[in-house]
Design an enzyme around this catalytic site. Structure first.
Site, PDB file in Angstrom:
ATOM      1  N   ASN A   9       0.977  -1.279  -0.043  1.00 19.48           N
ATOM      2  CA  ASN A   9       0.151   0.038   0.001  1.00 19.48           C
ATOM      3  C   ASN A   9       1.091   1.184   0.007  1.00 19.48           C
ATOM      4  O   ASN A   9       1.372   1.506   1.107  1.00 19.48           O
ATOM      5  CB  ASN A   9      -0.742  -0.141   1.244  1.00 19.48           C
ATOM      6  CG  ASN A   9      -1.581   1.246   1.326  1.00 19.48           C
ATOM      7  OD1 ASN A   9      -1.714   1.966   0.560  1.00 19.48           O
ATOM      8  ND2 ASN A   9      -2.224   1.564   2.374  1.00 19.48           N
ATOM      9  N   LYS A  11      -0.023   4.414  -0.242  1.00 21.75           N
ATOM     10  CA  LYS A  11      -0.460   5.363   0.523  1.00 21.75           C
ATOM     11  C   LYS A  11      -0.131   6.604  -0.496  1.00 21.75           C
ATOM     12  O   LYS A  11      -0.173   6.518  -1.497  1.00 21.75           O
ATOM     13  CB  LYS A  11       0.027   5.548   1.833  1.00 21.75           C
ATOM     14  CG  LYS A  11      -0.074   4.478   2.654  1.00 21.75           C
ATOM     15  CD  LYS A  11      -0.160   4.597   4.093  1.00 21.75           C
ATOM     16  CE  LYS A  11      -0.121   3.006   4.812  1.00 21.75           C
ATOM     17  NZ  LYS A  11      -0.144   3.142   6.255  1.00 21.75           N
ATOM     18  N   HIS A  96      -9.554   1.050   4.824  1.00 18.74           N
ATOM     19  CA  HIS A  96      -8.366   1.357   5.527  1.00 18.74           C
ATOM     20  C   HIS A  96      -8.554   2.419   6.895  1.00 18.74           C
ATOM     21  O   HIS A  96      -9.370   3.234   6.610  1.00 18.74           O
ATOM     22  CB  HIS A  96      -7.202   1.771   4.624  1.00 18.74           C
ATOM     23  CG  HIS A  96      -6.013   1.883   5.226  1.00 18.74           C
ATOM     24  ND1 HIS A  96      -5.374   2.839   6.208  1.00 18.74           N
ATOM     25  CD2 HIS A  96      -4.863   1.194   5.297  1.00 18.74           C
ATOM     26  CE1 HIS A  96      -4.201   2.447   6.709  1.00 18.74           C
ATOM     27  NE2 HIS A  96      -3.840   1.347   5.961  1.00 18.74           N
ATOM     28  N   GLU A  98      -7.069   4.632   7.813  1.00 16.30           N
ATOM     29  CA  GLU A  98      -6.590   6.159   7.469  1.00 16.30           C
ATOM     30  C   GLU A  98      -7.739   6.705   6.975  1.00 16.30           C
ATOM     31  O   GLU A  98      -8.271   7.853   7.192  1.00 16.30           O
ATOM     32  CB  GLU A  98      -5.293   6.209   6.660  1.00 16.30           C
ATOM     33  CG  GLU A  98      -4.020   6.073   7.583  1.00 16.30           C
ATOM     34  CD  GLU A  98      -2.925   5.361   6.974  1.00 16.30           C
ATOM     35  OE1 GLU A  98      -2.913   5.398   5.631  1.00 16.30           O
ATOM     36  OE2 GLU A  98      -2.000   4.821   7.551  1.00 16.30           O
ATOM     37  N   GLU A 167      -5.360  -4.834  10.552  1.00 17.24           N
ATOM     38  CA  GLU A 167      -4.368  -3.843  10.510  1.00 17.24           C
ATOM     39  C   GLU A 167      -4.583  -3.254  11.879  1.00 17.24           C
ATOM     40  O   GLU A 167      -5.277  -2.343  12.095  1.00 17.24           O
ATOM     41  CB  GLU A 167      -4.409  -2.949   9.564  1.00 17.24           C
ATOM     42  CG  GLU A 167      -4.234  -3.582   8.085  1.00 17.24           C
ATOM     43  CD  GLU A 167      -3.480  -2.381   7.228  1.00 17.24           C
ATOM     44  OE1 GLU A 167      -2.267  -2.710   6.835  1.00 17.24           O
ATOM     45  OE2 GLU A 167      -4.047  -1.386   7.092  1.00 17.24           O
ATOM     46  N   GLY A 173       2.675   2.445  10.858  1.00 21.70           N
ATOM     47  CA  GLY A 173       3.648   3.232  10.862  1.00 21.70           C
ATOM     48  C   GLY A 173       4.214   3.581  11.838  1.00 21.70           C
ATOM     49  O   GLY A 173       4.989   4.792  12.105  1.00 21.70           O
ATOM     50  N   SER A 213       3.597  -2.172  10.491  1.00 22.36           N
ATOM     51  CA  SER A 213       5.078  -2.373  10.795  1.00 22.36           C
ATOM     52  C   SER A 213       5.626  -3.511  10.365  1.00 22.36           C
ATOM     53  O   SER A 213       6.340  -4.105  11.055  1.00 22.36           O
ATOM     54  CB  SER A 213       5.296  -1.932  12.151  1.00 22.36           C
ATOM     55  OG  SER A 213       4.986  -0.467  12.388  1.00 22.36           O
TER      56      SER A 213
END
Ligand code: 13P
Length: 251
Positions: A9, A11, A96, A98, A167, A173, A213
């Protein structure tokens, strides 16, 4: 039987030229040393039409990171599932964390996106996962179960096109990876929910990826778990060598 998949991904990273370079580099290294799993790269919208022709479809699938919750029309700035599919992309990341957090994607919006993706022949990589506070309160199972409602409304045939990605938001991250035990425990729980909603055969056929991560140094121990069928990779998918290192965890 389900597939092992390593999906990147990207991003909001890489200019068009940088993205094409990375796709070409990946294509070269994976053509020279074939992966033992399916590989997918999910790129920003603007990259899709340029990236799909430079990768060998047999080795690397391409996906978008999002699609609109409307089929077409006056929705300035949006990109539809049909438009994504027309680039040659086969996948789309949906749900996702985010997008849920920063762009307020609700269950209702995600329901529409999943339906439109499937109607246009795209395979959704559907993301679920709890935030740190929810884990600290021991609520991770109920959070993940509620998030799965968007795909559990599908019939069995439709659900067969879904890839799930667990996730944990606290691992994205942050450099803080879920332990292999935490990942296995949640993946087994997710699979049990799929079995309960559909049946054991469907659950056994569902690929459940881990994201957060994930890097070359921890991929092997994460993927070694019976219910972890690969990874959805953010930061480490931006360098061909790191992404290849994770793909090689299946060797
Ligand atoms: P990182 O691998 O950068 O933690 O991101 C994970 C992720 O969000 C993939 O979708």
């Amino acid at each position: 039987m389900r597939k092992n998949i390593v999906a990147g991904n990207w991003k909001m990273n890489k200019t068009l030229q940088e993205g094409i370079e990375l796709a070409k580099e990946l294509n070269e290294v994976l053509s020279a040393d074939k992966p033992n799993c399916d590989v997918v790269i999910c790129t920003p919208f603007i990259h899709l039409a340029c990236v799909t022709p430079v990768v060998n479809k047999e080795i690397i699938g391409v996906g978008a990171e999002n699609c609109a919750d409307k089929a077409s029309g006056a929705y300035t700035g949006e990109v539809s599932a049909a438009m994504v599919a027309s680039t040659g992309a086969q996948y789309v990341i949906l749900g996702h964390s985010e997008r849920r957090a920063y762009y307020h994607e609700t269950v209702e919006i995600l329901d529409e996106k999943v339906k439109l993706a499937l109607a246009n022949g795209l395979k959704p990589i559907f993301c679920i996962g709890e935030v740190l506070e929810e884990r600290e309160q021991g609520k991770q199972n109920e959070v993940v179960k509620a998030q799965l409602a968007s795909v559990f409304s599908l019939n069995e045939g439709e659900f067969g096109n879904i890839v799930l990605a667990y996730e944990p938001v606290w691992a994205i991250g942050t450099g803080k990876t879920a332990t292999p035990e935490q990942a296995q425990e949640m993946h087994a729980y997710i699979r049990s929910l799929v079995a309960e909603r559909y049946c054991k055969a469907v659950a056994d056929n569902t690929s459940i990826l881990y994201g957060g991560s994930c890097k070359p140094s921890n991929a092997k121990e994460l993927f070694a778990n019976p219910d972890v069928d690969g990874g959805l990779i953010g930061g480490a998918s931006l360098k061909a060598a790191d992404f290849k290192g994770i793909i090689d965890a299946f060797k």
